[in-house]
Design an enzyme around this catalytic site. Structure first.
Site, PDB file in Angstrom:
ATOM      1  N   ASP A 177      44.345  14.382  56.158  1.00  0.00           N
ATOM      2  CA  ASP A 177      44.731  15.607  56.837  1.00  0.00           C
ATOM      3  C   ASP A 177      43.698  16.672  56.454  1.00  0.00           C
ATOM      4  O   ASP A 177      42.972  16.517  55.462  1.00  0.00           O
ATOM      5  CB  ASP A 177      46.138  16.002  56.388  1.00  0.00           C
ATOM      6  N   ASP A 179      44.092  20.731  56.907  1.00  0.00           N
ATOM      7  CA  ASP A 179      44.611  21.975  56.348  1.00  0.00           C
ATOM      8  C   ASP A 179      45.511  21.709  55.140  1.00  0.00           C
ATOM      9  O   ASP A 179      46.431  20.876  55.202  1.00  0.00           O
ATOM     10  CB  ASP A 179      45.386  22.746  57.415  1.00  0.00           C
ATOM     11  N   SER A 265      43.982  15.518  61.999  1.00  0.00           N
ATOM     12  CA  SER A 265      44.553  16.813  61.655  1.00  0.00           C
ATOM     13  C   SER A 265      45.299  17.457  62.821  1.00  0.00           C
ATOM     14  O   SER A 265      44.893  17.350  63.976  1.00  0.00           O
ATOM     15  CB  SER A 265      43.427  17.756  61.196  1.00  0.00           C
ATOM     16  N   GLY A 266      46.366  18.147  62.460  1.00  0.00           N
ATOM     17  CA  GLY A 266      47.057  19.001  63.415  1.00  0.00           C
ATOM     18  C   GLY A 266      46.410  20.368  63.491  1.00  0.00           C
ATOM     19  O   GLY A 266      46.888  21.255  64.205  1.00  0.00           O
ATOM     20  N   ASP A 333      49.714  16.409  53.345  1.00  0.00           N
ATOM     21  CA  ASP A 333      50.653  17.246  52.578  1.00  0.00           C
ATOM     22  C   ASP A 333      51.916  17.595  53.341  1.00  0.00           C
ATOM     23  O   ASP A 333      52.882  18.080  52.750  1.00  0.00           O
ATOM     24  CB  ASP A 333      49.962  18.551  52.167  1.00  0.00           C
ATOM     25  N   ASN A 336      54.537  16.138  59.005  1.00  0.00           N
ATOM     26  CA  ASN A 336      53.889  15.494  60.151  1.00  0.00           C
ATOM     27  C   ASN A 336      52.859  14.452  59.723  1.00  0.00           C
ATOM     28  O   ASN A 336      52.321  13.734  60.562  1.00  0.00           O
ATOM     29  CB  ASN A 336      53.226  16.538  61.056  1.00  0.00           C
TER      30      ASN A 336
END
Length: 386
Positions: A177, A179, A265-266, A333, A336
């Site tokens: 991920d 962020d 990543s979102g 973290d 999602n």
């Protein structure tokens, strides 16, 4: 010198090991003495040679039934317990050992993976890690994992429990991920501050954390708050989003030993593209902000990368590489990230909230991203920068 004495009597070595702590050495040999040598002065010769060398020597007879019982235990499952923290105390080792023993596991050996610690020049961000090799079948793996989580919370350490199998030793892909994992902070929160919409975005984030919104709806609402923001704000935010501790060391080390690295990543491709260039990342999948006439429209282009999409992308990349998903490592973290973490052979919750730590296979909260190297069995001396 001692082996030279044994060689004279045609002794067969069945097992051999050596351990050194500081300047203390322990050498152990399990040997079979042929019948014709039993009457020879083999033990006397070894005692004299040990005296010449200034070492102590002990002999322990092993019966044939005892030896065969030892041989038969080689078919039992093997497990690795990894203890990592800024520093390790006897309290954590004691509790881990009790939890393992209560579940029918026996410790074969313990290895230090972290480097030697200077007491005169202590490191600003110290790392400590030991790996315990266990043998046996746990009576209740879930209960033992819960006990390890309790120890982690109470002692501020991280404890990983993995099966020591072929896949653990042959990982080939890591997916991270972005962020609050690869970088410190959340890009959308920083953009919201630039737009003067920090409170509005935070309210949407809180609603999502309470389960009132799914990730797609949450992201859509938060991005809508950015409508009209000057594109130059993206550059300002990118400049103040630092890499997480250990991120560069982790990725450069894994790239050197043949890993493929993916960022799933979102967050946003604008920040991901800069990380891809800086860290030589192989795959990047994130959300693209729509920009018209130099300003954000408040919309995302294309399909939103949510938890399900991350898991699907991980599977696709593993397929492209021709590897099993068990050879993949996933790190994140947030909630999602859980679908991705549960799909990978090694899923790691990194500085995550309790619900994510409990849902992931392993977690790291005490060290930086390079603590992942220990879970892969790498020593500090194997990593770049050591």
């Amino acid at each position: 010198a001692l082996m030279a004495v044994l060689a004279e009597f045609k002794v067969r070595i069945l097992d051999l090991s050596q351990a050194v702590i500081h300047d203390q050495l322990n050498l152990s040999a399990l040997v079979e003495i042929p019948a014709e040598s039993m009457s020879a002065p083999i033990f006397k010769r070894l005692i004299y040679r040990a005296g010449d060398l200034g070492v102590q020597i002990n002999f322990v007879p092993v019966s044939l039934p005892s030896y065969e019982t030892w041989v038969s235990s080689s078919g039992k499952d093997r497990w690795i317990i990894t203890l990592l923290a800024r520093e390790i105390t006897p309290a954590e080792v004691s509790r881990i050992a009790h939890a393992a023993a209560d579940n029918g596991l026996n410790c074969d050996f313990i290895t230090r993976l972290s480097g030697r610690i200077s007491l005169e020049k202590p490191a600003a961000l110290p790392r400590a890690c030991v790996e315990l090799s266990m043998r046996g079948t746990p009576k209740d793996s879930d209960a033992m994992r819960r006990e390890f989580l309790a120890i982690s919370r109470e002692c501020g350490v991280d404890i990983a429990f993995q099966k020591d199998d072929l896949f653990r030793r042959n990982r080939r892909l890591i997916a991270l991920d972005m962020d609050s994992t690869l970088i410190r902070g959340e890009g959308i929160d920083e953009l919201a501050r630039e737009a003067g919409k920090g409170a509005e975005v935070a309210a949407v984030t809180e609603a999502a954390m309470r389960g009132e919104l799914d990730f797609k709806e949450s992201l859509t609402r938060r991005v809508a708050c950015l409508a009209g923001l000057d594109q130059a704000a993206l550059e300002r935010v990118a400049a103040r989003l630092p890499l997480t501790e250990g991120a560069e060391r982790l990725i450069t080390t894994l790239k050197r030993i043949g890993y493929a690295v993916a960022v799933l990543s979102g967050g946003f491709t604008f920040f991901g593209d800069r990380l891809r260039q800086k860290l030589n990342i192989d795959y990047l999948h994130a959300n693209e902000l729509e920009i018209v006439d130099g300003r954000l429209t408040g919309r995302v282009k294309g399909e939103i990368v949510d938890g399900a999409k991350k898991a699907a992308l991980l599977k696709d990349i593993a397929g492209q590489l021709g590897i099993d998903l068990k050879q993949a490592v996933a790190v994140g973290d947030g909630a999602n990230d859980l679908p991705m973490l549960s799909s990978a052979g090694l899923g790691i919750a990194f500085h995550a909230k309790p619900v994510v730590r409990e849902g992931a296979g392993q977690s790291i909260s005490s060290l930086g991203l390079d603590g992942i190297l220990y879970l892969l069995g790498l020593r500090d001396r194997d990593a770049l920068g050591e």
